[in-house]
Motif scaffolding. Sequence first.
Motif, PDB file in Angstrom:
ATOM      1  N   LYS A 238      -1.771  -5.920   9.856  1.00 39.72           N
ATOM      2  CA  LYS A 238      -0.620  -6.701  10.305  1.00 39.72           C
ATOM      3  C   LYS A 238       0.031  -6.050  11.507  1.00 39.72           C
ATOM      4  N   GLN A 239       0.203  -4.724  11.459  1.00 38.11           N
ATOM      5  CA  GLN A 239       0.812  -4.008  12.575  1.00 38.11           C
ATOM      6  C   GLN A 239      -0.063  -4.060  13.820  1.00 38.11           C
TER       7      GLN A 239
ATOM      8  N   LEU B 123      -3.969  -3.790   4.646  1.00 35.72           N
ATOM      9  CA  LEU B 123      -3.400  -5.059   5.120  1.00 35.72           C
ATOM     10  C   LEU B 123      -2.170  -4.820   5.985  1.00 35.72           C
ATOM     11  N   GLU B 124      -1.338  -3.857   5.618  1.00 33.81           N
ATOM     12  CA  GLU B 124      -0.168  -3.532   6.447  1.00 33.81           C
ATOM     13  C   GLU B 124      -0.601  -3.021   7.821  1.00 33.81           C
ATOM     14  N   ALA B 125      -1.641  -2.207   7.846  1.00 27.51           N
ATOM     15  CA  ALA B 125      -2.137  -1.702   9.127  1.00 27.51           C
ATOM     16  C   ALA B 125      -2.703  -2.840   9.980  1.00 27.51           C
TER      17      ALA B 125
ATOM     18  N   GLU C 125       1.385 -14.238   6.762  1.00 27.82           N
ATOM     19  CA  GLU C 125       2.691 -13.701   6.379  1.00 27.82           C
ATOM     20  C   GLU C 125       2.526 -12.833   5.144  1.00 27.82           C
ATOM     21  N   MET C 126       3.069 -11.617   5.189  1.00 29.04           N
ATOM     22  CA  MET C 126       3.007 -10.728   4.039  1.00 29.04           C
ATOM     23  C   MET C 126       4.305 -10.860   3.249  1.00 29.04           C
TER      24      MET C 126
ATOM     25  N   VAL D 231      -3.292  -2.628   0.034  1.00 25.56           N
ATOM     26  CA  VAL D 231      -1.988  -2.898   0.626  1.00 25.56           C
ATOM     27  C   VAL D 231      -1.834  -2.124   1.931  1.00 25.56           C
ATOM     28  N   ALA D 232      -2.229  -0.866   1.931  1.00 16.17           N
ATOM     29  CA  ALA D 232      -2.125  -0.044   3.146  1.00 16.17           C
ATOM     30  C   ALA D 232      -2.981  -0.619   4.274  1.00 16.17           C
TER      31      ALA D 232
ATOM     32  N   VAL E   4       6.231  -9.410  -0.126  1.00 15.11           N
ATOM     33  CA  VAL E   4       6.269  -8.372  -1.156  1.00 15.11           C
ATOM     34  C   VAL E   4       7.252  -8.801  -2.234  1.00 15.11           C
TER      35      VAL E   4
ATOM     36  N   SER F  62       4.628  -5.198  -5.700  1.00 12.29           N
ATOM     37  CA  SER F  62       4.791  -3.757  -5.557  1.00 12.29           C
ATOM     38  C   SER F  62       4.870  -3.031  -6.893  1.00 12.29           C
TER      39      SER F  62
ATOM     40  N   VAL G 126       2.003  -9.469  -2.256  1.00 11.07           N
ATOM     41  CA  VAL G 126       1.833  -8.123  -2.802  1.00 11.07           C
ATOM     42  C   VAL G 126       2.893  -7.897  -3.867  1.00 11.07           C
TER      43      VAL G 126
END
Length: 365
Positions: A353-354, A349-351, A361-362, A346-347, A364, A258, A256
Amino acid sequence: MFRALFCFLITLTALMPSLAHAERVRDLGQFQGVRSNQLTGYGIVVGLPGTGDDNLEYLTQAMKGVSGRMGLQLPPGISPGLKNAAAVMITADLPAFAKPGQRIDVTVSTIGKAKSLRGGALIMTPLYGADGQIYAMAQGNLAVGGLGVAAKDGSNVTINIPTVGRISDGASVERAVDTGFDSGGTLRWNLFNADFLTASRVRDAINRMVPGTASIEDGITLSLRLPADADTRASLMAAIEMIDVDPAETAARVIVNSRTGTVVINSAVRLSPAAISHGKLTVRIDEDPRVIQPGPFSQGKTAIEQNSTITTDEEKRSVALFKPGASLSKIVDALNMLGVTPADLVAILEALKQAGALKAEMVVI
């Protein structure tokens, strides 16, 4: 005997069919010591049409030093007019196996307030390596791709970068770098990216061609036992570089950026069972104030009456369901169906991941 065996192995390797998705050994790594080295130097560019530095102290000292080497001593306390000269840094790459007398390209960049290097010539300048030794001497006329024009009223036009130039074959090599190519009984080969499986496959491929040659030192380095004769060693290294190897699949990563919002997902990314619903709620407030006038003879005051209108709009989105082991193509298709933007992606993918559903692996940047 060894040469005959070597020629037979080379012929056999050429006749073998290449692996699907295979890569050459030379594209996966390189031999230790066979590398370029960075050179830098500090010098003076002269002959500029009034676009150079203006009385910089270090440039003044350098000009006095140059004049002194030419037998001209400037009177104490007098600074030369320096609009036609500029202090510059010179950088170059010294290729592997470069020998004295060969020529290399150099890049020249200003370090002061010079406006342009167009039309300038670099005075002979030594180029130093990381060990402080001189490895090349640079000199010549600059080729500058940029252009800067300024008017007396302060307006100016700049095209590209006029403060950086290049001299093709502008430096002559004066000292060779020892690569260790023809010394010692072993030569190390390093992967560009550490991977135990890829290192094992490279080792096996080399040993199939020349048995007993390669062994693994760690996840990035192979030790190769090669003949001491430089000619035979070079031929064997050339053959090793052309071996086809099927590298291990790269680790699953989501990159990502940013700053730009760019998202890159590699083909190794997988998802556990998950459902995604994405929507946007837009709230809009419109203000339409009205002026209220008092009645005649009422002794009232003019006032402003606020009139606000609030509207909401929620986009309806479908729910995307991912089955176990969903691949990159499935992920992209589902997210396109949801109509997500890079920021929304991005939001999401982060969710994921959580939630433990994204197996990657993310990173940034």
